[in-house]
Design a protein around this motif. Sequence first.
Motif, PDB file in Angstrom:
ATOM      1  N   VAL A 122       0.841  -1.201   0.000  1.00 52.38           N
ATOM      2  CA  VAL A 122       0.000   0.000   0.000  1.00 52.38           C
ATOM      3  C   VAL A 122       0.876   1.250   0.000  1.00 52.38           C
ATOM      4  CG1 VAL A 122      -1.704   1.310   1.320  1.00 52.38           C
ATOM      5  CG2 VAL A 122      -1.976  -1.146   1.054  1.00 52.38           C
ATOM      6  N   GLY A 123       2.018   1.175   0.696  1.00 56.13           N
ATOM      7  CA  GLY A 123       2.947   2.307   0.710  1.00 56.13           C
ATOM      8  C   GLY A 123       3.449   2.640  -0.691  1.00 56.13           C
ATOM      9  N   ILE A 124       3.713   1.588  -1.489  1.00 58.35           N
ATOM     10  CA  ILE A 124       4.168   1.813  -2.864  1.00 58.35           C
ATOM     11  C   ILE A 124       3.036   2.419  -3.695  1.00 58.35           C
ATOM     12  CG2 ILE A 124       4.840   0.625  -4.989  1.00 58.35           C
ATOM     13  CD1 ILE A 124       6.456  -1.308  -3.160  1.00 58.35           C
ATOM     14  N   ALA A 125       1.833   1.842  -3.520  1.00 52.48           N
ATOM     15  CA  ALA A 125       0.694   2.366  -4.284  1.00 52.48           C
ATOM     16  C   ALA A 125       0.424   3.823  -3.917  1.00 52.48           C
ATOM     17  CB  ALA A 125      -0.546   1.512  -4.024  1.00 52.48           C
ATOM     18  N   ALA A 126       0.686   4.171  -2.649  1.00 55.73           N
ATOM     19  CA  ALA A 126       0.441   5.537  -2.186  1.00 55.73           C
ATOM     20  C   ALA A 126       1.413   6.525  -2.817  1.00 55.73           C
ATOM     21  CB  ALA A 126       0.541   5.600  -0.667  1.00 55.73           C
ATOM     22  N   ALA A 127       2.492   5.998  -3.434  1.00 54.83           N
ATOM     23  CA  ALA A 127       3.455   6.887  -4.087  1.00 54.83           C
ATOM     24  C   ALA A 127       3.026   7.238  -5.506  1.00 54.83           C
ATOM     25  CB  ALA A 127       4.833   6.225  -4.102  1.00 54.83           C
ATOM     26  N   THR A 128       1.898   6.683  -5.954  1.00 62.94           N
ATOM     27  CA  THR A 128       1.379   7.045  -7.277  1.00 62.94           C
ATOM     28  C   THR A 128       1.202   8.560  -7.343  1.00 62.94           C
ATOM     29  OG1 THR A 128       0.124   4.995  -7.217  1.00 62.94           O
ATOM     30  CG2 THR A 128      -0.459   6.573  -8.947  1.00 62.94           C
ATOM     31  N   PRO A 129       1.711   9.199  -8.416  1.00 63.53           N
ATOM     32  CA  PRO A 129       1.559  10.657  -8.493  1.00 63.53           C
ATOM     33  C   PRO A 129       0.084  11.056  -8.455  1.00 63.53           C
ATOM     34  CG  PRO A 129       3.026   9.831 -10.210  1.00 63.53           C
ATOM     35  CD  PRO A 129       2.434   8.639  -9.549  1.00 63.53           C
ATOM     36  N   VAL A 130      -0.196  12.144  -7.798  1.00 62.03           N
ATOM     37  CA  VAL A 130      -1.517  12.761  -7.693  1.00 62.03           C
ATOM     38  C   VAL A 130      -2.525  11.906  -6.922  1.00 62.03           C
ATOM     39  CG1 VAL A 130      -3.378  13.958  -8.908  1.00 62.03           C
ATOM     40  CG2 VAL A 130      -1.083  13.867  -9.919  1.00 62.03           C
ATOM     41  N   LEU A 131      -2.762  10.653  -7.400  1.00 65.45           N
ATOM     42  CA  LEU A 131      -3.847   9.848  -6.832  1.00 65.45           C
ATOM     43  C   LEU A 131      -3.440   9.031  -5.609  1.00 65.45           C
ATOM     44  CD1 LEU A 131      -5.415   8.554 -10.159  1.00 65.45           C
ATOM     45  CD2 LEU A 131      -6.336  10.293  -8.619  1.00 65.45           C
ATOM     46  N   GLY A 132      -2.133   9.035  -5.277  1.00 66.68           N
ATOM     47  CA  GLY A 132      -1.620   8.156  -4.231  1.00 66.68           C
ATOM     48  C   GLY A 132      -2.415   8.200  -2.932  1.00 66.68           C
ATOM     49  N   GLY A 185      -9.610   1.570   3.528  1.00 65.84           N
ATOM     50  CA  GLY A 185     -10.945   1.845   4.048  1.00 65.84           C
ATOM     51  C   GLY A 185     -10.860   2.864   5.159  1.00 65.84           C
ATOM     52  N   GLY A 186     -10.113   3.938   4.918  1.00 60.91           N
ATOM     53  CA  GLY A 186      -9.973   4.977   5.935  1.00 60.91           C
ATOM     54  C   GLY A 186      -8.539   5.411   6.081  1.00 60.91           C
ATOM     55  N   ASN A 187      -8.218   6.011   7.216  1.00 61.38           N
ATOM     56  CA  ASN A 187      -6.904   6.612   7.385  1.00 61.38           C
ATOM     57  C   ASN A 187      -5.856   5.624   7.861  1.00 61.38           C
ATOM     58  OD1 ASN A 187      -8.448   6.530   9.769  1.00 61.38           O
ATOM     59  ND2 ASN A 187      -6.938   7.795  10.794  1.00 61.38           N
ATOM     60  N   ASP A 188      -6.284   4.484   8.449  1.00 62.44           N
ATOM     61  CA  ASP A 188      -5.299   3.563   9.002  1.00 62.44           C
ATOM     62  C   ASP A 188      -5.811   2.126   8.928  1.00 62.44           C
ATOM     63  OD1 ASP A 188      -2.994   2.681  10.136  1.00 62.44           O
ATOM     64  OD2 ASP A 188      -3.242   3.737  12.048  1.00 62.44           O
TER      65      ASP A 188
END
Lengths: 571, 174
Positions: free
Chosen positions: A148-158, A167-170
């Motif tokens: 998920v950390g890698i996916a969160a590095a997607t530009p703009v949409l991460g 499903g939320g913040n954590d």
Amino acid sequence: MTRVIGYLRERGLGGSGDPATIAGGASFAYAFGVVLMFLLVVEAVSGMALAAFYAPSSTDAWGSVAYLQDQAQAGWVLRGVHFHGASAIVIIAGLHLVQTALYGAYKKPRELVWWLGILLMILMLAWAVTGYVLRWDQAGFWANKVEVGIAAATPVLGGVIKKLALGGNDYGNLTLTRFYALHVMILPAIVAAVTYGHVALARKLGATPFGDRDQKAGPRWPDQALRNAIAIAIVFTILLAYVIASHGVGLAAPADPSQSYDARPLWYFRWLFELRELAGRAEKIVALATPAIVGGALVALPLVDRAATRDPRHRLAYLGGLAGLLALIGGLTIASLVADARDDELAKRDAKAEQRAALARKIAREHGVPASGAADVFFAAPLGRARAVFASKCKSCHDAGSKDRKGPIIAPGHGSRSWLKAFIRHPGADENWGRTKLAAKDNAMKSFAQMPPADLDDVVELIYAESGASDVIAARRDHGGSVFETACSDCHAREEGLAGSSAPGLGGVGTRAYYLSFISNPKSALHMGRDNSQMPRFDTELSLDDRDALAEYLVWLRTATPEDLAALDPL
Amino acid sequence: MADEERRKFLKVATCAIGGGVGLVLAAPTVAVLIDPARKITVTTPTAPLDLGLVEQFRVGAEPRRVDIVAPVVKDAWLAARNVVLGAAWIRRTEPDKIVALSAVCPHLGCAVGWDAAAGNFLCPCHDSRFSVAGDKLTGPSERGLDELPLAVVDGRLQLTWVRYRTGQTAREPA
């Protein structure tokens, strides 16, 4: 519009084909797709059985998986078949891809079949990711964190991707319900639809024989069917043998964000893991871009290799590129596995994690998982909470083996008759106050080594009786009362809740309530007093449950032997 | 017809292999799915449960509903604490005579309530009525309310929780 329809017609949509015969005659090379279909059925059947046990909640998920693995008959077989079956899908799908490329079966008019196949491959990998986190153990939890950390590095949409995935913040209950819904409802529905398209088009367009020469068609049934069945039997036998030989699939200790863990992805993502390591600071970009580049290259293959020939000798550049890609993936995978195998420190940490996992599962089997969640499973062991708190908060000052010991030793027998006697005789001994400031202080308790032995035994009985022990000798205790009056009452009091004039009150000493009060605030006038105790107060630092558990543990120690303590599972 | 025989053999072999693989997959699947049916998956405490002092129940008062709470229940993987198992209606008729009736309706297991106006027990699901002593009055239930084993130790009420089979005349533990 007509051009679009014509394009799709040509590629197998609409109309009917001739599935009774198979181009080039029956062959094992045509069995890959059917084997994959079979493995999907295996995943569906075993998955339904797993779902009959699984609880997608952050408190219960691990416990339900541990129950299935260790307590339900054949549960480990089903889990193993489901987990390793997914690996088999990745392997066979890879072989299917290589065979298709080798036979040139991606070429016009089969581009759609090829592209749907690539899509299925991606869906399989996503399916595996959504499944791995469900067990909510250290392995699945930390691997998912990285993914998920890698996916969160997607530009703009991460940021949005991360929130949607979790499903939320954590991480929490909604993370599991979400991945569960994806894994057992949404992805199966999508995979079923895409598989249907892939298979229907492939059937319509027929098989692609090897090379360019015209080959005679053969009957599909039963000639091809038998080859399919044999291939299925071989793959299933290997899968089952592997499951049994490896006792299915492991289960690490419950997910615990406070316990570090050497997270490793599933083996088929190892190459990306290694690539990410090599990329250094660019790791996230590389981890995101590489799959996109590989996928893009595979999608582009039928668009760039447009010549009519399917003979591999005329397509060496493309096949060489694919071989290079596979060699790179294989090489990186091996490099990653070898690097781990050579890392002695990692092996030590892994061995420790494995021990912890085995202990967690043993406790779950014998005592159950507490309702507060699987992370608290160690508390479910006898005196588990107390021993865990003792190890983290008390041990360094109170354990006989601690180099930094500052206080009296707390060990089995603490508070027993013999312990009380030894304490009264030599309060300043090394095992008692020897390492505290009270040892050297003039006004601290003096040694009573000179007291007549009978009197000492009687007063010990009196103080021992305060603990509420059931084996008190009444006559001794009663006589101890008068000894106390002459020898002790100048400093100590014996009434409940009353401090002595210059020393701790001994009313109820050794009871759970007394220990709770002492641990909560040893500096209270009732106990050691503000100036005498180096021990900090724990009422602000430890929860009431933790302090009460410690108090219960101290009561237990009174009658425990070192063997009793050793017999408890080390936590 | 050598080819005919060959085709027949191929068909039989295909079906045999397919059936064999199917059976091998079905075996562990069935085994794991029937496993819970062969086990005590949710434990019930067999030891008597403490309901507190007898003195809290007044002689001659209406029946009083008391929750039956198990200190620990093992529920598959979970070790749950303080689990409510059900309820009992407790009535003290004489200083040393005290009776506990299970609130589980013997008809189909709904929770029986006290109808203060009528002075008897009423099951809300199918209108079975029972007298204050638990005897069957009207409605579909085939027997009266089930009495639960009760003892008084040191002035404290000790109740043993038992679930009886519903829907039959005979009183048998489930």
